[in-house]
Scaffold this motif. Structure first.
Motif, PDB file in Angstrom:
ATOM      1  N   ARG A  17       4.937  -9.000 -12.518  1.00  0.00           N
ATOM      2  CA  ARG A  17       6.180  -8.617 -13.184  1.00  0.00           C
ATOM      3  C   ARG A  17       6.066  -8.816 -14.690  1.00  0.00           C
ATOM      4  O   ARG A  17       6.399  -7.936 -15.475  1.00  0.00           O
ATOM      5  CB  ARG A  17       7.366  -9.410 -12.633  1.00  0.00           C
ATOM      6  N   ARG A  51       5.520  -2.724 -11.289  1.00  0.00           N
ATOM      7  CA  ARG A  51       6.547  -2.614 -10.258  1.00  0.00           C
ATOM      8  C   ARG A  51       6.010  -3.214  -8.961  1.00  0.00           C
ATOM      9  O   ARG A  51       4.820  -3.347  -8.791  1.00  0.00           O
ATOM     10  CB  ARG A  51       6.871  -1.142  -9.982  1.00  0.00           C
ATOM     11  N   GLY A  52       6.915  -3.473  -8.056  1.00  0.00           N
ATOM     12  CA  GLY A  52       6.506  -3.810  -6.703  1.00  0.00           C
ATOM     13  C   GLY A  52       6.524  -5.281  -6.358  1.00  0.00           C
ATOM     14  O   GLY A  52       6.548  -5.627  -5.190  1.00  0.00           O
ATOM     15  N   LEU A  76       4.887  -7.024  -3.043  1.00  0.00           N
ATOM     16  CA  LEU A  76       4.010  -6.041  -2.422  1.00  0.00           C
ATOM     17  C   LEU A  76       2.800  -5.747  -3.308  1.00  0.00           C
ATOM     18  O   LEU A  76       1.668  -5.651  -2.822  1.00  0.00           O
ATOM     19  CB  LEU A  76       4.777  -4.755  -2.123  1.00  0.00           C
ATOM     20  N   THR A  77       3.026  -5.638  -4.612  1.00  0.00           N
ATOM     21  CA  THR A  77       1.922  -5.403  -5.547  1.00  0.00           C
ATOM     22  C   THR A  77       0.966  -6.585  -5.554  1.00  0.00           C
ATOM     23  O   THR A  77      -0.251  -6.407  -5.508  1.00  0.00           O
ATOM     24  CB  THR A  77       2.460  -5.132  -6.961  1.00  0.00           C
ATOM     25  N   LEU A 119       2.062   2.253 -11.123  1.00  0.00           N
ATOM     26  CA  LEU A 119       2.851   1.032 -10.952  1.00  0.00           C
ATOM     27  C   LEU A 119       3.267   0.340 -12.236  1.00  0.00           C
ATOM     28  O   LEU A 119       4.096  -0.560 -12.197  1.00  0.00           O
ATOM     29  CB  LEU A 119       2.084   0.024 -10.078  1.00  0.00           C
TER      30      LEU A 119
END
Length: 174
Positions: free
Chosen positions: A41, A46-47, A50-51, A157
């Protein structure tokens, strides 16, 4: 030569896998999955969880496969992909690692490329399974697809760095 390839694979693969373990757990000095998500972050991705989970799993998997010399061109491509993303994150800091630069990840991309081109050597899972030598086109494809996939992940992303003054609402929207 065989001993050199074994040492290169083991050191590189285990370092990459260890880096992934740090992203998703408290082991090896990691900050857990929440800490890995926060790192992404802060770096503008993003994500969230999950990322971090995908990056950690990619590093753990590709690192262990490289160390074992298993599916070497594919493992090298995956390792080069995740380390290309790391290179892009550190790019703004310059080359040298003492300034949090991209020296280390670009070195790992290069080593993954070398292993894709040379193959894993005789003391490898690929050799034991009769998979080595890999076709030259597959090694060349791994050399290109790894970094290109990392750049595509970055493009898909990344939304830019989140500054400290950004509100929780704006962070959630990003």
């Amino acid at each position: 030569m065989e001993t050199g390839l074994l040492v290169l694979r083991l050191v590189t693969g285990l370092l990459i896998a260890g880096h992934g373990v740090q992203k998703v757990s408290f082991r090896l000095g990691g900050a857990g999955l929440a800490g890995g998500a926060e790192e992404f972050r802060r770096d503008g991705f993003r994500g969230g969880r999950l990322t971090a989970l995908a990056a950690g799993a990619g590093q753990i998997g590709s690192g262990l496969f490289l160390a074992a010399g298993l599916l070497t061109p594919l493992a090298a491509a995956a390792a080069a992909g995740v380390m290309t993303v790391a290179t892009t994150v550190k790019w703004r800091n310059g080359l040298w690692v003492q300034n949090d630069g991209y020296e280390y990840p670009v070195f790992l991309v290069a080593v993954a490329g070398v292993l894709a081109l040379t193959g894993p050597g005789n003391w490898s899972a690929d050799q034991a399974l009769g998979l080595d030598p890999w076709p030259g086109w597959l090694s060349a494809a791994a050399l290109v697809t790894g970094p290109v996939s990392g750049l595509l992940v970055r493009a898909l992303l990344h939304r830019g760095p989140v500054t400290e003054g950004t509100s929780d609402r704006a962070r959630a929207a990003a």
